[in-house]
Design a protein around this motif. Sequence first.
Motif, mmCIF file in Angstrom:
data_model
loop_
_atom_site.group_PDB
_atom_site.id
_atom_site.type_symbol
_atom_site.label_atom_id
_atom_site.label_comp_id
_atom_site.label_asym_id
_atom_site.label_seq_id
_atom_site.Cartn_x
_atom_site.Cartn_y
_atom_site.Cartn_z
ATOM 1 N N TYR A 150 42.810 39.334 43.340
ATOM 2 C CA TYR A 150 42.402 40.298 44.088
ATOM 3 C C TYR A 150 42.707 41.616 43.032
ATOM 4 C CZ TYR A 150 47.550 40.355 44.060
ATOM 5 O OH TYR A 150 48.761 40.404 43.863
ATOM 6 N N GLU A 151 41.650 42.736 43.257
ATOM 7 C CA GLU A 151 41.869 43.870 42.544
ATOM 8 C C GLU A 151 42.126 45.126 43.620
ATOM 9 O OE1 GLU A 151 38.303 44.358 40.254
ATOM 10 O OE2 GLU A 151 38.689 42.540 38.989
ATOM 11 N N THR A 152 41.612 44.924 44.735
ATOM 12 C CA THR A 152 41.965 45.894 45.771
ATOM 13 C C THR A 152 42.735 45.591 46.919
ATOM 14 O OG1 THR A 152 40.139 45.239 47.349
ATOM 15 C CG2 THR A 152 39.658 46.825 45.401
ATOM 16 N N PRO A 153 43.358 46.327 47.658
ATOM 17 C CA PRO A 153 44.146 45.865 48.809
ATOM 18 C C PRO A 153 43.503 45.131 49.746
ATOM 19 C CG PRO A 153 44.599 48.412 48.181
ATOM 20 C CD PRO A 153 43.659 47.814 47.340
ATOM 21 N N SER A 154 42.121 45.410 49.834
ATOM 22 C CA SER A 154 41.413 44.655 50.997
ATOM 23 C C SER A 154 41.062 43.138 50.452
ATOM 24 C CB SER A 154 39.763 45.282 51.185
ATOM 25 O OG SER A 154 40.032 46.549 51.795
ATOM 26 N N GLU A 155 40.997 43.206 49.179
ATOM 27 C CA GLU A 155 40.840 41.744 48.795
ATOM 28 C C GLU A 155 42.170 41.038 48.700
ATOM 29 O OE1 GLU A 155 37.413 42.509 45.218
ATOM 30 O OE2 GLU A 155 39.617 42.407 44.756
ATOM 31 N N PHE A 156 43.335 41.641 48.596
ATOM 32 C CA PHE A 156 44.557 41.244 48.691
ATOM 33 C C PHE A 156 44.836 40.707 50.000
ATOM 34 C CE2 PHE A 156 49.234 42.095 50.284
ATOM 35 C CZ PHE A 156 49.606 41.187 49.291
ATOM 36 N N PHE A 157 44.435 41.365 51.258
ATOM 37 C CA PHE A 157 44.414 40.863 52.525
ATOM 38 C C PHE A 157 43.620 39.593 52.828
ATOM 39 C CE2 PHE A 157 45.670 45.469 53.404
ATOM 40 C CZ PHE A 157 46.792 45.075 54.249
ATOM 41 N N GLY A 158 42.507 39.621 52.124
ATOM 42 C CA GLY A 158 41.508 38.451 52.304
ATOM 43 C C GLY A 158 42.428 37.090 51.459
ATOM 44 N N VAL A 159 43.023 37.348 50.605
ATOM 45 C CA VAL A 159 43.504 36.230 49.977
ATOM 46 C C VAL A 159 44.822 35.827 50.884
ATOM 47 C CG1 VAL A 159 44.811 35.379 48.043
ATOM 48 C CG2 VAL A 159 42.744 36.753 47.603
ATOM 49 N N ALA A 160 45.584 36.702 51.223
ATOM 50 C CA ALA A 160 46.566 36.731 52.290
ATOM 51 C C ALA A 160 46.296 35.519 53.302
ATOM 52 C CB ALA A 160 47.401 37.984 52.535
ATOM 53 N N LYS A 161 44.925 36.031 54.077
ATOM 54 C CA LYS A 161 44.440 35.143 55.220
ATOM 55 C C LYS A 161 44.253 33.803 54.754
ATOM 56 C CE LYS A 161 40.145 35.025 56.391
ATOM 57 N NZ LYS A 161 38.767 35.338 56.922
ATOM 58 N N ALA A 162 43.455 33.737 53.618
ATOM 59 C CA ALA A 162 43.284 32.293 53.088
ATOM 60 C C ALA A 162 44.525 31.302 52.955
ATOM 61 C CB ALA A 162 42.281 32.334 51.844
ATOM 62 N N LEU A 163 45.506 32.055 52.251
ATOM 63 C CA LEU A 163 46.689 31.300 51.852
ATOM 64 C C LEU A 163 47.539 30.815 53.233
ATOM 65 C CD1 LEU A 163 48.127 33.108 48.884
ATOM 66 C CD2 LEU A 163 46.950 30.994 48.732
ATOM 67 N N GLU A 164 47.627 31.823 54.354
ATOM 68 C CA GLU A 164 48.443 31.403 55.591
ATOM 69 C C GLU A 164 47.858 30.421 56.261
ATOM 70 O OE1 GLU A 164 51.178 32.070 56.099
ATOM 71 O OE2 GLU A 164 51.518 34.040 54.365
ATOM 72 N N ASN A 165 46.343 30.597 56.342
ATOM 73 C CA ASN A 165 45.672 29.296 57.241
ATOM 74 C C ASN A 165 45.648 28.013 56.324
ATOM 75 O OD1 ASN A 165 44.261 30.468 59.845
ATOM 76 N ND2 ASN A 165 44.027 32.142 58.178
ATOM 77 N N THR A 166 45.621 28.203 54.971
ATOM 78 C CA THR A 166 45.776 26.785 54.355
ATOM 79 C C THR A 166 47.104 26.157 54.439
ATOM 80 O OG1 THR A 166 44.219 27.500 52.623
ATOM 81 C CG2 THR A 166 45.744 25.839 51.931
ATOM 82 N N GLY A 167 48.165 27.138 54.700
ATOM 83 C CA GLY A 167 49.809 26.724 54.854
ATOM 84 C C GLY A 167 49.831 25.978 56.234
#
Length: 539
Positions: free
Chosen positions: A455-472
Amino acid sequence: MANFDLLESDDDSRETSVDRRTVMKALGVGAVASAGFAGTASAHEAIGKPAFYGTEKLSVCVSGNSGVLMARETEDGYDVGFVVGPNELEPYPDGKPRYSGNYTLSVADDDVPDGQIIGVQIAGTRWVNPNEVAQDALAAEREQLDSTHPRPEGLSVGQDDGLPCEGPPAAAPDVPLLNYALTLEHLEYAFYRDGLMAFSDDELMNADALSGFGATIRTAVPGYLATVRDHEKAHVDALTATIESLGGDPVAEGSYEFGYTTASEFFAVAQALENTGVAAYAGAAPQIVDNGLLTVAAGIHSVEARHASFLNVVNGDQPFPDAVDEAKSIDEVLGIAGGFVTSEVDPSVYELREYRPVHDRKRPDDTSDLDVLNYALTLEHLENAFYRDGIAEFSDSELRDADVLHQFDDGLRDLVPGYLRTVGDHEAAHVSAISDTIEALGGTPVEEATYDFGYETPSEFFGVAKALENTGVAAYAGAAPTVANDDVFNAAIGIHSVEARHAGFLNKLNGDSPFPDAVDEPKTMSEVGSIAAQFIVEE
């Protein structure tokens, strides 16, 4: 009607079913040519083609006061166990006599990797042999089994009068737990169905409870509540069909009084019901015998947690208040549900048998509990590092003003940085707890790796967060059913629902549904490992 569930044989691909009368005739009098074997009442072993090929369940109707001796061939000899009574036979044999008539005997081949079920002995005089290769073993070991494992004292040999056993066959051992879940799902579905008919969309959107939210949240609420209603209806339908397929009688919907008079009160009751549902599934899951049912229960459990997370937010509360969700016992949950139920309830439908088969969460060829824990720790390390580093990299104002959050009002955006820190604290707590557990069990915890989350931006950070939590969520749903240790399983199921709470909230922040499906799908360890590997640059 009880039956032998027969799979295809070497020379006949047809599925065959033999009803209870035929079973008794086969055991007592002779041949059942259509089932593929013939035998004689005087012989201990069946003669001819075996009746069973890869059978997953063997139901035996025992007439009279007969003892049933089941023998399983293993590397060390034979595991055997008695069952007494006129119902289905269902123990996992462990060498200890069982004294109950309500059992179903699982003989799935993968349950017995080191041997095969070699027979069921009725009253010590007749054998039904499910495996052709065991014919010689049966004959050789018959005397030994009869002498070393006599029938329980005082047990007489029942007389077969050729009639079927009285009464219905016993249902599968998980039926009481499924009826417990169905009771809750009936209650939740009736609540949403009736409430959404009682209040218009405008009344819901303009409820006092939502006065602190902007138009984005308020206008979304009626549609999300309708989705929750549909999920609960899907749960009702699925549980009902499953109970019937397992020989049980599904509990019916009751009569309820939920006590709300305003839309805000309706939201508050919804929040209470969903959080109770999370605790209920967490408390019941460890008692489920069938692994297939456990996987589905875990998928419903996490969806209830997604519902609860959203409704917590709607009611102005923390979406994920704890790092590990607490479980509640059946009695505790029924006590809470009883506050809404006005119709008569028969508590016997929830009673578990005194003697139940052991859960099959761990198969002999499964990954060890320590390996599963280190797998979970690998994911928690990844999530912990993600939040720790991301929150350090972006200021609160940068997170609050992320482009992806532009649709939300200031009130919700102001809460986001604090909520992200809470998620990060949860992941750190999971790392600590899992590491301590691994060490307590004599293992070595895996260490944190080096990551690149891209990620480079806060919005990209939120996108990765969503992916990680749903994978969890998918990871815990896939791995929990292979954990043998009950304490480890209980903790895992409590973390599983917290990951779902995180995922639901992050879905919403990213413009997606907090709860896209009625049942969350699991992922295998291999699938999750491939996803995690995208972020790991050095182990």
